[in-house]
Design a protein around this motif. Structure first.
Motif, PDB file in Angstrom:
ATOM      1  N   ALA A 173       0.124  38.077  13.615  1.00  0.00           N
ATOM      2  CA  ALA A 173      -1.021  38.238  14.521  1.00  0.00           C
ATOM      3  C   ALA A 173      -0.537  38.146  15.967  1.00  0.00           C
ATOM      4  O   ALA A 173       0.458  37.475  16.260  1.00  0.00           O
ATOM      5  CB  ALA A 173      -2.092  37.183  14.248  1.00  0.00           C
TER       6      ALA A 173
ATOM      7  N   SER B   5      -4.153  41.980  14.475  1.00  0.00           N
ATOM      8  CA  SER B   5      -3.530  41.367  13.304  1.00  0.00           C
ATOM      9  C   SER B   5      -3.569  42.311  12.112  1.00  0.00           C
ATOM     10  O   SER B   5      -4.550  43.047  11.921  1.00  0.00           O
ATOM     11  CB  SER B   5      -4.240  40.051  12.954  1.00  0.00           C
TER      12      SER B   5
ATOM     13  N   LEU C  87      -7.361  40.049  19.927  1.00  0.00           N
ATOM     14  CA  LEU C  87      -6.669  39.708  18.681  1.00  0.00           C
ATOM     15  C   LEU C  87      -6.300  40.986  17.949  1.00  0.00           C
ATOM     16  O   LEU C  87      -7.165  41.824  17.672  1.00  0.00           O
ATOM     17  CB  LEU C  87      -7.566  38.838  17.797  1.00  0.00           C
TER      18      LEU C  87
ATOM     19  N   ARG D  73     -11.770  37.438  11.960  1.00  0.00           N
ATOM     20  CA  ARG D  73     -11.342  37.701  13.335  1.00  0.00           C
ATOM     21  C   ARG D  73     -12.357  37.229  14.372  1.00  0.00           C
ATOM     22  O   ARG D  73     -11.990  36.897  15.489  1.00  0.00           O
ATOM     23  CB  ARG D  73     -11.076  39.199  13.524  1.00  0.00           C
TER      24      ARG D  73
ATOM     25  N   VAL E   4      -4.438  37.362  10.303  1.00  0.00           N
ATOM     26  CA  VAL E   4      -5.844  36.949  10.226  1.00  0.00           C
ATOM     27  C   VAL E   4      -6.614  38.009   9.452  1.00  0.00           C
ATOM     28  O   VAL E   4      -6.538  39.204   9.765  1.00  0.00           O
ATOM     29  CB  VAL E   4      -6.471  36.770  11.625  1.00  0.00           C
TER      30      VAL E   4
END
Length: 455
Positions: free
Chosen positions: A444, A438, A436, A397, A392
């Motif tokens: 990710a 990534s 998250l 994000r 991502v």
């Protein structure tokens, strides 16, 4: 409050007055008893204490006894000889001559035994005690009378009660003025709350209750709580408006497509009819999926719909892994399991993890790795889905969690862009969040960070 204070003051004043009156009455009774006892001792000896010689007559006894005893304020000593007034104590306070009251003289002048009573004179109540006096060899009969003017004795209690009332009323008035000023300052923020509430409408939630810097009392706390509530309401209303606008936009597109193709449909061309029916069916299916995802998001945002229970996280992780391996032809990997029991809704958590895994399959191809795992980190449970897809971009994000939003590099799919929004709503209703991590080009990792509540 002032009525309560005044009532309390009245009760205290009344009780104090009654206690003082009772104390005065008991003191009068004690004085009458002791004076009569003292006179009886003097007369029984038959000796004049002044001269040391025996009494010569009853009249001498009366004069000697009355002259030798100094009457207290509001007290009188009187002597009667053969029913006629003869002697009186020198102090005449109050200045009422009982000897000139025929009714009183008739009451006390001829008693034959020690007697006690009460008489209403022009100066108020008189409590009296009478002692008959006689002397061997003297046929005359005498009576010594002690009288107390009780109304005058009660004057101290009355004056104390009056003083208490005056001071109390004055204090209550000062308290009323102070309370009025203080109450005005205290209630001003409440008036601000009411004024702010009147300005809030269904379309304008921007107004807030004024808060004074440094204020830490209950009113300031109330204003802060109301402002926080208005912030949440405004945020919810704005989110609802965005959701309705986005949903309307998403639904408007397939409707426009359907209407456009129906408008140019040639009923006489079987191929055109078949193609149009297929397109309409596809667009209706897409709208059906959109409505289903919108309902799923609505349910995920309602904590009341959660059915939490104690769940073995390790067992749940293994069950999830078994389900996910059938989603697509990928290199599935179970990295770790957390050997802990946590209270959560297993169906909602399963829904969230499946959505993350399905999202990972969309960004990966056959042979790419997708990993699942769970662990305990500082008392919190983490369940993650990691893939080796394109990752991502940093600018996406935050955007990928918005409703109907997709990343710039997202492949075309049949979804409405609500998957990650549903995942975030499920985590939030559990008191957690979605993390998250990534790196563009290297995949990710989406992680459900949940409380480790075991109760």
């Amino acid at each position: 409050m002032l009525l309560l204070v005044l009532s309390s003051l009245g009760v205290v004043t009344l009780v104090t007055w009654l206690l003082l009156i009772d104390e005065t009455d008991r003191r009068i009774e004690t004085a009458l008893t002791s004076e009569i006892a003292e006179f009886a001792r003097v007369t029984e000896t038959g000796v004049n204490p002044t001269t040391g010689q025996p009494y010569g007559s009853v009249d001498e006894i009366l004069r000697s006894v009355i002259a030798a005893n100094v009457a207290r304020p509001n007290e009188k000593f009187m002597g009667y000889l053969d029913g006629e007034f003869r002697w009186e104590s020198r102090r005449t306070s109050p200045r009422v001559l009982l000897r000139e009251d025929p009714a009183f003289n008739a009451l006390v002048s001829s008693v034959q035994r020690p007697t006690r009573g009460s008489y209403e004179s022009v100066a108020g109540e008189v409590r009296w005690s009478a002692l008959p006096v006689g002397l061997a060899g003297d046929p005359a009969g005498g009576v010594i009378v002690i009288g107390y003017f009780t109304d005058q004795e009660h004057e101290f209690a009355n004056e104390a009660a009056r003083l208490m009332v005056i001071v109390g009323v004055g204090t209550a008035l000062l308290a009323a003025v102070g309370a009025w000023l203080v109450a005005g300052r205290i209630l001003r923020p409440l008036r601000d709350v009411a004024a702010t509430a009147r300005t809030i409408t269904g379309t304008d939630l921007s107004h807030r209750v004024p808060q004074h810097a440094g204020a830490r009392d209950e009113i300031a706390e109330l204003a802060g709580t109301l402002n926080a509530m208005l912030d949440r309401v405004q945020s919810g209303m704005e989110a609802q408006r965005r959701f309705v606008d986005d949903a309307g936009h998403e639904l408007r597109t397939p409707i426009t497509i359907v209407r456009g193709h129906l408008g140019v449909l040639d009923p006489c061309d079987p191929d055109d009819v078949a193609d149009t029916v297929a397109l309409v069916d596809d667009e209706l299916e897409r709208m059906n999926r959109l409505v289903s995802e919108m309902l799923a998001l609505t349910r995920a945002e309602q904590p009341s719909l959660l059915r939490p229970e104690l769940v073995e996280v390790a067992e749940l992780t293994r069950d999830l892994f078994d389900k996910l391996t059938g989603l697509a032809d990928r290199d599935w990997l179970l990295q770790s399991v957390a050997p802990v029991r946590v209270r959560m809704d297993p169906h909602r958590i399963t829904q969230a993890v499946v959505a993350l895994a399905d999202n990972a399959t969309r960004f990966t191809g056959p042979g790419d790795r997708i990993a699942l795992g769970s662990e305990i980190v500082r008392g919190r449970v983490r369940i993650w889905v990691a893939d080796t897809g394109p990752g991502v971009a940093p600018e996406d994000r935050t955007r990928v969690f918005r409703r109907f939003a997709r990343g710039e590099n997202a492949p075309r799919s049949d979804g409405a862009g609500l998957g990650l929004s549903i995942v975030e709503a499920i985590a939030t209703t559990h008191g957690g969040r979605v993390l998250l991590e990534s790196t563009p080009g290297r995949g990710a990792t989406f992680t459900l960070d949940l409380p480790g509540d075991t109760r």
